[in-house]
Design an enzyme around this catalytic site. Sequence first.
Site, PDB file in Angstrom:
ATOM      1  N   SER A 138       0.792  -1.233   0.000  1.00 27.44           N
ATOM      2  CA  SER A 138       0.000   0.000   0.000  1.00 27.44           C
ATOM      3  C   SER A 138       0.823   1.283   0.000  1.00 27.44           C
ATOM      4  CB  SER A 138      -0.954   0.018   1.198  1.00 27.44           C
ATOM      5  OG  SER A 138      -2.036  -0.860   0.969  1.00 27.44           O
ATOM      6  N   LYS A 141       0.031   3.816  -2.694  1.00 31.85           N
ATOM      7  CA  LYS A 141      -0.975   4.881  -2.587  1.00 31.85           C
ATOM      8  C   LYS A 141      -0.345   6.275  -2.523  1.00 31.85           C
ATOM      9  CE  LYS A 141      -4.580   2.039  -0.377  1.00 31.85           C
ATOM     10  NZ  LYS A 141      -3.904   0.739  -0.300  1.00 31.85           N
ATOM     11  N   SER A 339      -5.756   3.442   4.518  1.00 31.27           N
ATOM     12  CA  SER A 339      -5.279   2.598   3.414  1.00 31.27           C
ATOM     13  C   SER A 339      -6.447   1.969   2.649  1.00 31.27           C
ATOM     14  CB  SER A 339      -4.342   1.504   3.943  1.00 31.27           C
ATOM     15  OG  SER A 339      -3.494   1.051   2.910  1.00 31.27           O
TER      16      SER A 339
END
Length: 506
Positions: A138, A141, A339
């Site tokens: 993640s 991102k 997230s």
Amino acid sequence: MSNTTGTDSRRARRSRGSGGLVQGLRTSIPPVLVTLLLFVLAVPAVLVVAPGFVGPGSPAPAPSAPAWQQLPATISAPQVLAPLQQSAPVPLPSAVTAQVDPLLKTDGGGTFTGVVQDASTGQVLFDRGGAEGRVPASNLKLLTSVAALRTLGPDHRFATKVLRGPAPGQVVLVGGGDVLLGAGESQPEQTLGHAGMATLAALAVDALRAAAATGEIKVLLDDSLFTGPALNPAWLAGDVEAGEIAPLYPLALNSARFDPAVATGPRPQDAAMAAAEEFAARLRAAGAGAGLTVAAGVDRSPGAATAAGAAGQMAQPAVLAQVESATVAEQVDLMLQVSDNYLAETMGRMTAVATGRPGSNDGATAAVGAEAGAAGVASDTIKLADVCGLALGNQVSARQFADVVRAITTGADSRLRGALDGFPVGGLSGTLDTRYGDAATAGGAGLVRAKTGTLNTVLALSGYVVDADGRLLVFSFIGNGLTQGAVGNKQALDRAATALAGCGCR
């Protein structure tokens, strides 16, 4: 009668007796002494009677309050962090390496790579395989956030609209990229649920009433803004089944969740239709008092937002109502804090649309990669299979992530500052709220600000910290091939970041 007479008689005798006493005093005592005596007797009487005419006397002074209860004589200076000083010393690379390198070790299999840079100058202070492409989870991102802020702008909002339909008695609900819609009234102070279906329905009823609409209203759905497969084939079936992600649409309730308070488990497999059915139900309830009826069911009509006009020309139909999302910056902050995979993928596709690309996964990955390069990140080796980090085919280096964080914190493009609030804070917020609580990492609590990344054999942490000398440092640590479930790996990341927070590395 006898009782009354007797009482009056006694009063008369008392009166005569008093008068005789005064008269006797007058005849037996000199006039000056009589006057003095009468004055002495009158003073107490005045003191007793006077309050009835002039009110109560001043209250006794209250006892003095202790100092801590009294109003301050001056306003104290606010206790805030001092601004960073460019004169703060840059840590020595050898000293940083000596601090970080022993801590960044795996618990079992796999390897960690990492980079630490001075945010202001870009000087590399620690580098272990920093140029090596890694599965970032993640942390990806962060790239998506930069792309969205650059192309859409931090203040941009997504509109969900109700248009007049292509035929009489029809209205079209058009998805415009807001997947954080709420079912009820709009909540302007919130990011999730900022725009609400109940509010949109009420506005649509007002517009229909003003247009003297009659008869039954049919709701159509236009979710044609996104194209291509709704589910990325690079995502593992187990992750989809576990609710890590769901098919992508340009409108959804609660980031494609059944309940905004439940962030795990099953998700709607057609989030756009679920949102449209909620709108139809709200329209039905709001229209009942206005004499409007709403047909059962919602039909999908891609492209229905464009209706036939005069002479065969295509014309944009009238907007009956619309609600707008929270800003892109607010959504980016939410995405980074918790997230949110679905929100990240939506941001990627909206970035693609804003740059003239298709609103598809391919469009999103192309747009995010291009915008990373435009933000100053050497992006030629970046490989993207999605834009949320769930796919194992992504490849991004620790050096590239450190450059991304540096662009956000100190880069020339001030739009990227919109992502700063989204970095979770060690021990306090987001995906770091339960970390930095043991003796080895408590020194980083409240100081380390970083995006986490977690897959079965992948852990990552990329962010920034101000060291003990007041120098802003950016960092990225990525572990691949790790032993699944080994608790020492997260601890290694957190201890390395904590070491940077306490570093007076001279």
